[in-house]
Design an enzyme around this catalytic site. Structure first.
Site, mmCIF file in Angstrom:
data_model
loop_
_atom_site.group_PDB
_atom_site.id
_atom_site.type_symbol
_atom_site.label_atom_id
_atom_site.label_comp_id
_atom_site.label_asym_id
_atom_site.label_seq_id
_atom_site.Cartn_x
_atom_site.Cartn_y
_atom_site.Cartn_z
ATOM 1 N N GLY A 94 -32.431 29.994 7.854
ATOM 2 C CA GLY A 94 -31.362 30.773 7.611
ATOM 3 C C GLY A 94 -29.994 30.229 7.988
ATOM 4 O O GLY A 94 -28.994 31.035 8.239
ATOM 5 N N GLN A 95 -30.076 29.028 8.474
ATOM 6 C CA GLN A 95 -28.791 28.584 9.139
ATOM 7 C C GLN A 95 -27.708 28.180 8.024
ATOM 8 O O GLN A 95 -28.130 27.650 6.938
ATOM 9 C CB GLN A 95 -29.199 26.981 9.946
ATOM 10 C CG GLN A 95 -28.093 26.410 10.384
ATOM 11 C CD GLN A 95 -28.228 25.161 11.335
ATOM 12 O OE1 GLN A 95 -29.456 24.922 11.314
ATOM 13 N NE2 GLN A 95 -27.447 24.814 12.242
ATOM 14 N N HIS A 101 -25.512 26.712 17.051
ATOM 15 C CA HIS A 101 -25.037 27.984 17.695
ATOM 16 C C HIS A 101 -26.056 28.770 18.232
ATOM 17 O O HIS A 101 -27.095 29.306 17.365
ATOM 18 C CB HIS A 101 -23.938 28.597 16.732
ATOM 19 C CG HIS A 101 -24.460 28.628 15.349
ATOM 20 N ND1 HIS A 101 -24.608 27.586 14.657
ATOM 21 C CD2 HIS A 101 -24.811 29.793 14.513
ATOM 22 C CE1 HIS A 101 -25.150 28.167 13.169
ATOM 23 N NE2 HIS A 101 -25.343 29.361 13.223
ATOM 24 N N LEU A 102 -26.016 29.590 19.167
ATOM 25 C CA LEU A 102 -26.764 30.465 19.801
ATOM 26 C C LEU A 102 -26.160 31.821 19.481
ATOM 27 O O LEU A 102 -25.032 32.090 20.049
ATOM 28 C CB LEU A 102 -27.005 30.389 21.468
ATOM 29 C CG LEU A 102 -27.616 31.622 21.916
ATOM 30 C CD1 LEU A 102 -29.236 31.532 21.519
ATOM 31 C CD2 LEU A 102 -27.661 31.207 23.428
ATOM 32 N N HIS A 103 -26.638 32.612 18.737
ATOM 33 C CA HIS A 103 -26.013 34.402 18.514
ATOM 34 C C HIS A 103 -26.407 35.139 19.875
ATOM 35 O O HIS A 103 -27.765 34.927 19.890
ATOM 36 C CB HIS A 103 -26.753 34.922 17.167
ATOM 37 C CG HIS A 103 -26.554 34.008 15.975
ATOM 38 N ND1 HIS A 103 -25.495 34.584 14.982
ATOM 39 C CD2 HIS A 103 -26.993 32.969 15.325
ATOM 40 C CE1 HIS A 103 -25.679 33.786 13.987
ATOM 41 N NE2 HIS A 103 -26.396 32.851 14.064
HETATM 42 P P1 5GP Z 1 -26.175 30.826 10.908
HETATM 43 O O1 5GP Z 1 -26.308 31.710 9.591
HETATM 44 O O2 5GP Z 1 -25.770 29.304 10.703
HETATM 45 O O3 5GP Z 1 -26.961 31.139 11.919
HETATM 46 O O4 5GP Z 1 -24.705 31.698 11.495
HETATM 47 C C1 5GP Z 1 -23.504 31.344 11.089
HETATM 48 C C2 5GP Z 1 -22.476 32.376 11.715
HETATM 49 O O5 5GP Z 1 -20.873 31.991 11.858
HETATM 50 C C3 5GP Z 1 -22.484 33.649 10.984
HETATM 51 O O6 5GP Z 1 -22.920 34.839 11.663
HETATM 52 C C4 5GP Z 1 -21.167 33.788 10.233
HETATM 53 O O7 5GP Z 1 -20.665 34.998 10.297
HETATM 54 C C5 5GP Z 1 -20.467 32.950 11.407
HETATM 55 N N1 5GP Z 1 -19.231 32.468 10.779
HETATM 56 C C6 5GP Z 1 -18.974 31.735 9.687
HETATM 57 N N2 5GP Z 1 -17.806 31.285 9.451
HETATM 58 C C7 5GP Z 1 -17.165 31.578 10.579
HETATM 59 C C8 5GP Z 1 -15.475 31.600 10.962
HETATM 60 O O8 5GP Z 1 -14.925 30.834 10.395
HETATM 61 N N3 5GP Z 1 -15.488 32.289 11.967
HETATM 62 C C9 5GP Z 1 -16.184 32.724 13.006
HETATM 63 N N4 5GP Z 1 -15.709 33.253 13.998
HETATM 64 N N5 5GP Z 1 -17.761 32.935 12.500
HETATM 65 C C10 5GP Z 1 -17.866 32.514 11.403
#
Ligand code: 5GP
Length: 115
Positions: A94-95, A101-103
């Site tokens: 789901g990346q 990045h660590l949520h």
């Molecule tokens: P992933 O799905 O790759 O694990 O997480 C990516 C995260 O980045 C998502 O939770 C999404 O909401 C966040 N995100 C995407 N674009 C931006 C942005 O422009 N600014 C911020 N602050 N977060 C973002």
């Protein structure tokens, strides 16, 4: 810094974000689309595509990311009732942004397993 990387642009201030923490190795900011009352992303300044791209030379940064995340979790009052760390990795994981990045997700009860 990678030219086309969204999170590199956020680190550089080219795209605005709500900063939570910054030093020379680690940056943390509020997720733009929060999945819970608290949703913060902790990232290395170095642009690693995902967690599997990390090598021996990144181990201090990875450790620091976790400790900074713990500090933020304490500051946000998440440690009493619990919260979740997530590192989505690759397509099936789901990346969507390919800068590690660590949520930090918390402030509500969560289910398991994830979707
Ligand atoms: P992933 O799905 O790759 O694990 O997480 C990516 C995260 O980045 C998502 O939770 C999404 O909401 C966040 N995100 C995407 N674009 C931006 C942005 O422009 N600014 C911020 N602050 N977060 C973002």
């Amino acid at each position: 810094m990678s030219e086309d990387c969204l999170f590199c642009k956020i680190i550089a201030g080219e795209i605005p974000s709500t900063e939570v923490y910054r030093d020379d190795e680690v940056f943390a900011f509020e997720d733009i689309n929060p999945a819970a009352p608290t949703h913060i992303l902790v990232i290395p300044i170095k642009c690693l595509r995902d967690i599997t791209a990390a090598t021996e030379e990144d181990k201090n940064t990875l450790g620091k990311m976790l400790l900074i995340a713990n500090q933020i979790a304490h500051e946000r009052g998440l440690t009493k009732d619990g919260f979740r760390y997530v590192i989505n990795t690759g397509r099936d994981g789901g990346q969507t942004v390919f800068h590690l990045h660590l949520h930090i997700i918390g402030g509500r009860s969560m289910s398991w397993p994830p979707g």
